[in-house]
Scaffold this active site. Structure first.
Site, PDB file in Angstrom:
ATOM      1  N   ASN A 279     130.715  15.711 -11.086  1.00 29.90           N
ATOM      2  CA  ASN A 279     130.600  14.669 -12.113  1.00 29.90           C
ATOM      3  C   ASN A 279     131.896  13.875 -12.230  1.00 29.90           C
ATOM      4  O   ASN A 279     131.888  12.640 -12.309  1.00 29.90           O
ATOM      5  CB  ASN A 279     130.265  15.292 -13.470  1.00 29.90           C
ATOM      6  CG  ASN A 279     128.820  15.725 -13.582  1.00 29.90           C
ATOM      7  OD1 ASN A 279     128.007  15.454 -12.697  1.00 29.90           O
ATOM      8  ND2 ASN A 279     128.477  16.407 -14.665  1.00 29.90           N
TER       9      ASN A 279
ATOM     10  N   SER B  93     134.220  13.502  -9.954  1.00 23.97           N
ATOM     11  CA  SER B  93     134.445  12.712  -8.741  1.00 23.97           C
ATOM     12  C   SER B  93     133.619  11.438  -8.751  1.00 23.97           C
ATOM     13  O   SER B  93     134.106  10.360  -8.382  1.00 23.97           O
ATOM     14  CB  SER B  93     134.100  13.554  -7.506  1.00 23.97           C
ATOM     15  OG  SER B  93     134.959  14.666  -7.393  1.00 23.97           O
TER      16      SER B  93
ATOM     17  N   TRP C 294     120.425  28.972 -21.176  1.00 26.17           N
ATOM     18  CA  TRP C 294     120.152  27.543 -21.357  1.00 26.17           C
ATOM     19  C   TRP C 294     120.898  27.042 -22.570  1.00 26.17           C
ATOM     20  O   TRP C 294     120.838  27.663 -23.634  1.00 26.17           O
ATOM     21  CB  TRP C 294     118.649  27.267 -21.511  1.00 26.17           C
ATOM     22  CG  TRP C 294     117.871  27.695 -20.327  1.00 26.17           C
ATOM     23  CD1 TRP C 294     117.106  28.809 -20.196  1.00 26.17           C
ATOM     24  CD2 TRP C 294     117.763  26.994 -19.084  1.00 26.17           C
ATOM     25  NE1 TRP C 294     116.511  28.841 -18.959  1.00 26.17           N
ATOM     26  CE2 TRP C 294     116.903  27.740 -18.259  1.00 26.17           C
ATOM     27  CE3 TRP C 294     118.289  25.819 -18.578  1.00 26.17           C
ATOM     28  CZ2 TRP C 294     116.564  27.341 -16.955  1.00 26.17           C
ATOM     29  CZ3 TRP C 294     117.962  25.423 -17.300  1.00 26.17           C
ATOM     30  CH2 TRP C 294     117.108  26.177 -16.507  1.00 26.17           C
TER      31      TRP C 294
ATOM     32  N   GLU D 178      98.628  -6.448  -7.881  1.00 22.99           N
ATOM     33  CA  GLU D 178      97.726  -7.600  -7.900  1.00 22.99           C
ATOM     34  C   GLU D 178      96.425  -7.289  -7.162  1.00 22.99           C
ATOM     35  O   GLU D 178      95.341  -7.664  -7.612  1.00 22.99           O
ATOM     36  CB  GLU D 178      98.407  -8.813  -7.250  1.00 22.99           C
ATOM     37  CG  GLU D 178      99.671  -9.259  -7.973  1.00 22.99           C
ATOM     38  CD  GLU D 178     100.931  -8.595  -7.434  1.00 22.99           C
ATOM     39  OE1 GLU D 178     101.989  -9.248  -7.467  1.00 22.99           O
ATOM     40  OE2 GLU D 178     100.856  -7.422  -6.982  1.00 22.99           O
TER      41      GLU D 178
ATOM     42  N   ARG E  29     113.707  13.191 -14.132  1.00 20.75           N
ATOM     43  CA  ARG E  29     113.737  13.516 -12.701  1.00 20.75           C
ATOM     44  C   ARG E  29     112.622  12.791 -11.957  1.00 20.75           C
ATOM     45  O   ARG E  29     112.826  12.291 -10.846  1.00 20.75           O
ATOM     46  CB  ARG E  29     113.559  15.027 -12.502  1.00 20.75           C
ATOM     47  CG  ARG E  29     114.765  15.886 -12.786  1.00 20.75           C
ATOM     48  CD  ARG E  29     114.436  17.339 -12.448  1.00 20.75           C
ATOM     49  NE  ARG E  29     115.543  18.249 -12.739  1.00 20.75           N
ATOM     50  CZ  ARG E  29     115.518  19.550 -12.497  1.00 20.75           C
ATOM     51  NH1 ARG E  29     114.423  20.102 -11.987  1.00 20.75           N
ATOM     52  NH2 ARG E  29     116.566  20.307 -12.785  1.00 20.75           N
TER      53      ARG E  29
ATOM     54  N   CYS F  32     104.586 -10.648  -4.150  1.00 26.35           N
ATOM     55  CA  CYS F  32     105.302 -10.684  -2.877  1.00 26.35           C
ATOM     56  C   CYS F  32     104.751 -11.792  -1.979  1.00 26.35           C
ATOM     57  O   CYS F  32     103.587 -12.186  -2.078  1.00 26.35           O
ATOM     58  CB  CYS F  32     105.226  -9.334  -2.177  1.00 26.35           C
ATOM     59  SG  CYS F  32     103.561  -8.814  -1.711  1.00 26.35           S
TER      60      CYS F  32
END
Length: 375
Positions: free
Chosen positions: A310, A312, A183, A62, A197, A88
């Protein structure tokens, strides 16, 4: 009370979509603050000012829009501000945005949705209305919430929104039996992964991935103004001090379960922070880890780990979204996406709902959330 409207004009919707586009520019910049955009229009629909949230401690959307209008020499009295999140109403690192809108003489404020922060939570819109400004809420609320899904997670649950990224072959293999995985997917998918990411406040991996792949785990292939915190789950502090993940830029946080003093000193010497969070089995308490990250202001956590971690996270019920890249190749034997089970029946299998299926180069990007997931 603030009006929650069932319908808005086409002009209203176009203005809010413009504000959402601006909010997207705060990705990789505004954390831990939410990504917010603001557009100010004159009664005749002319653009007076626009802006998005800056880095933490700097101007909110804003304020940027009001400054933009001032730079243009525009008078915003009686104008309408379209904001992707409720202005806010509290003094944080910056003064309340609702007070700035009141002082500027706005005639109307349309917000996509309310702010889940208990320090705001309706107070911003209430203060605007008390000052005689017409307010309404609910325009394009769903995309606005998705843009800030991590902020909502942290405010409502005290922990980040956890997105697990997996690159796999068509038959679900993430690596060869010996752990080699570079890869599986092609470059466009890897570049797309870096864009995801960039969304995150932190990137998490496990000691297995650090030792086998020696990743940097940073954002390189897309522009960013901030490197996410890099997080390692390493119960016995086995991270090599020369690991690439410990190198600049960015900070590193290691969660451990055992206090290995000599190894801890070597890792701290690289600049890494170490936190001990053991669970009863002598491993890192993953639920406690999530709440610790929430306390550090992490909104979205991006996981790029191996099949064990992964599994877990999945067993602990800590995964909110799966980001899966499938390559058009078959590996046969190899490591799975997540190590869990065995299941006694198909009814025990985690059920997912697709949110998106899209090609990225020669690979497929699949996005799914657990069935029944809610925030």
């Amino acid at each position: 009370m603030t009006a929650v409207e069932d319908s808005f004009s086409a002009a209203d919707e176009a203005a809010m979509r413009q504000a959402l586009k601006l909010a997207e520019q705060a990705i990789g910049l505004s954390d831990p603050n939410p990504r917010v955009g603001c557009v100010i229009l004159a009664p005749d629909g002319r653009l007076l000012g626009a802006g998005h949230t800056q880095a933490a401690g700097q101007a909110h959307a804003e304020i940027m829009a009001l400054r933009d209008a001032q730079t243009r020499g525009e008078d915003v009295r009686g104008a309408t501000a379209y904001v992707t999140l409720e202005p806010c109403a509290h003094h944080g690192r910056t003064p309340p945005c609702c007070d700035a809108l009141i002082a500027a003489g706005l005639g109307r404020v349309v917000a996509a949705l309310g702010d889940p922060n208990p320090q705001v939570s309706g107070q911003g819109m209430a203060r605007l209305q008390a000052a005689g400004i017409r307010t309404s809420l609910g325009l394009l609320a769903v995309p606005a919430r998705e843009l800030n899904i991590g902020f909502f997670s942290r405010m409502l649950r005290g922990r980040p929104f956890v997105r697990m990224k997996i690159a796999a072959s068509l038959d679900g293999r993430t690596a060869l039996p010996d752990g080699r995985s570079q890869w599986i997917t092609a470059e466009p998918a890897r570049r797309d992964g870096h864009a995801w990411r960039r969304r995150a406040g932190a990137l998490l991996t496990g000691i297995g991935t650090v030792r086998e792949d020696d990743p940097r785990l940073d954002v390189r292939w897309v522009p960013t103004q901030r490197q996410p915190l890099r997080v390692i789950v390493d119960s016995r502090l086995e991270t090599p001090p020369g690991a690439r993940i410990l190198q600049p830029p960015g900070q590193v946080l290691i969660y451990a379960a055992q206090d290995a003093a000599e190894r801890a000193r070597a890792l701290r010497a690289t600049g890494a922070e170490i936190v001990l969070l053991p669970d009863p089995s002598g491993k890192v308490d993953l639920a406690a880890l999530m709440h610790d990250l929430g306390g550090r202001g992490i909104n979205e956590l991006h996981v790029e780990a191996g099949h064990k971690l992964n599994g877990s996270l999945l067993r602990a019920g800590l995964v909110d979204e799966f980001l899966i890249y499938l390559a058009p190749k078959l590996l046969g034997q190899g490591r799975e996406m997540a190590a869990f089970g065995p299941l006694d029946s198909l009814d025990e299998a985690p059920q997912l709902l697709w949110r998106e299926i899209a090609p990225v180069g020669e690979d497929l990007r699949l996005i799914a959330r657990p069935r029944g997931w809610a925030l």
